[in-house]
Design a protein around this motif. Structure first.
Motif, short mmCIF file in Angstrom:
data_model
loop_
_atom_site.label_atom_id
_atom_site.label_comp_id
_atom_site.label_asym_id
_atom_site.label_seq_id
_atom_site.Cartn_x
_atom_site.Cartn_y
_atom_site.Cartn_z
N TYR A 61 49.39 49.20 38.24
CA TYR A 61 50.69 49.82 38.05
C TYR A 61 50.66 50.51 36.69
N THR A 62 51.14 51.72 36.64
CA THR A 62 51.02 52.51 35.43
C THR A 62 52.06 52.08 34.39
N VAL A 102 56.54 44.27 28.25
CA VAL A 102 56.93 44.69 26.90
C VAL A 102 58.25 44.03 26.51
N ASP A 103 59.18 43.94 27.47
CA ASP A 103 60.44 43.25 27.21
C ASP A 103 60.20 41.82 26.73
N LEU A 104 59.13 41.21 27.24
CA LEU A 104 58.81 39.83 26.91
C LEU A 104 57.99 39.70 25.63
N GLY A 105 57.87 40.79 24.89
CA GLY A 105 57.19 40.73 23.60
C GLY A 105 55.73 41.08 23.64
N MET A 106 55.23 41.49 24.80
CA MET A 106 53.83 41.85 24.94
C MET A 106 53.65 43.35 24.68
N LYS A 107 52.42 43.82 24.72
CA LYS A 107 52.13 45.22 24.45
C LYS A 107 51.46 45.88 25.63
N MET A 108 51.63 47.19 25.72
CA MET A 108 50.93 47.96 26.73
C MET A 108 49.51 48.23 26.23
N PRO A 109 48.48 47.91 27.02
CA PRO A 109 47.11 48.20 26.59
C PRO A 109 46.90 49.70 26.42
N LEU A 164 45.46 56.11 30.79
CA LEU A 164 45.35 56.43 32.22
C LEU A 164 46.68 56.92 32.78
N SER A 165 47.76 56.31 32.33
CA SER A 165 49.08 56.65 32.85
C SER A 165 49.52 58.04 32.42
N ALA A 166 48.99 58.51 31.30
CA ALA A 166 49.35 59.84 30.81
C ALA A 166 48.84 60.94 31.75
#
Length: 336
Positions: free
Chosen positions: A218-219, A229-236, A242-244
């Motif tokens: 999922y992108t 991200v809402d849970l405090g994590m980061k997007m790799p 890839l999503s761009a």
């Protein structure tokens, strides 16, 4: 729901994607004041007076209405994650019971939108802020009642904007904002309870048990990853890059290029209790660090939790966020 391919299994529950910060809906009318004018991907929807009969389609919209205290006359029949076969998931049924309301008419969307059934409920408004309807669908629905469609891309409305758009259509903008604030507190509470998640990178993906030649992911446009991200994590960084290259909420990559995901700490996917072991034995997928370490959350397919996260809604967030954060924290124990 009918608009998703079999290859994107979990999208059957929601086809979710969206960045809540990118397309926050804005209506010129104050809360409770009509007419309300809402822009969408197909034009403009004008709601002349406060709706009394509310129909919702697809996913998430009925939960938003119910969380705002509004019982729709018709909602989509849920099949993915439905454990008892009644077409209503547990958190929705709980809210209906709390509101002392009978089950609304259930629209069968297995073969597409049932326009006749929707029309039969005689709605004053159709809520579809989270949906993937076509322009033709929107035109047909608008002939039945003013239709609140997605503001940007199909299945591209995050949970915050879904609530705010649907709330404004109901004349409940202030109540919608308050609901979002309350849900954010729930999410932040779950994150605070699991500090091991903070700053970790996470990706939600899908591995076809019959075909390990591809990695499904999922992108960054998708609400599943936004929820991490809402849970405090980061997007790799790998996922962001890839999503761009696409506007889609889901894509695949050859397993031969799976090392691109070396920067992912935790992978969330869907399957049975044998999936992780099979992935670890695969000569290509087994080299992905998160898989090799066992830092993988495998959510049972067709479970209520899988449905709850595909994507999160106004009712699933309080019902399942603590459980989900706990599963992520268990996976994080495999990290050094």
């Amino acid at each position: 729901m009918a608009a998703c391919s079999a290859a994107v299994l979990l999208a059957l529950a929601g086809c979710g994607s969206g960045d809540d910060t990118a397309a926050s809906p804005k209506a010129p009318a104050a809360a409770g004041t009509f007419p309300v004018t809402l822009k969408n991907a197909f034009g403009t929807t004008v709601i002349d007076k406060k709706p009394e009969r509310v129909a919702t389609i697809v996913w998430s919209n009925h939960d938003a209405a119910l969380a705002l205290g509004v019982v729709p006359v018709g909602i989509p029949k849920q099949t993915y994650g439905d454990q008892d076969g009644d077409g209503v998931l547990s958190w929705t049924q709980k809210k209906l019971t709390e509101l002392k309301a009978p089950t609304p008419t259930l629209f069968d969307e297995s073969d597409g939108l049932d326009f006749e059934a929707i029309a039969d409920t005689r709605p004053d408004v159709i809520l579809a802020a989270y949906s993937g309807m076509s322009k033709a669908d929107y035109t047909t629905l608008s002939e039945i009642a003013p239709t609140v469609a997605y503001p940007g891309t199909p299945f591209g409305t995050g949970w915050r904007d879904t609530i705010r758009l649907d709330a404004k259509a109901l004349g409940l903008a202030d109540k919608g904002d308050a609901l979002v604030t309350g849900l954010e507190k729930t999410i932040h509470g779950a994150a605070d309870a699991h500090p091991a998640l903070k700053g970790r990178t996470a990706m939600v993906g899908y591995f076809d048990p019959k075909d390990f030649s591809k990695v499904g992911y999922y992108t960054s446009h998708d609400v599943r990853n936004q929820f991490s991200v809402d849970l405090g994590m980061k997007m790799p960084a790998s996922l962001t890059e890839l999503s761009a290259k696409t506007k889609e909420f889901y894509a695949t990559l050859s397993a031969e290029k799976a090392d691109v995901f070396d920067d992912v700490d935790i992978i969330v996917t869907y399957g049975d209790d044998k999936l992780l072991g099979r992935l670890q034995k695969d000569p290509l997928l087994g080299k992905i660090p998160a898989i090799a370490r066992g830092a993988v959350v495998v959510i049972p397919q067709n479970s209520e939790l899988a449905a709850a996260l595909s994507p999160p809604t106004a009712l699933t967030i309080p019902a399942t966020t603590d459980e989900y954060a706990g599963l992520l924290a268990d996976a994080a124990r495999h990290l050094k």
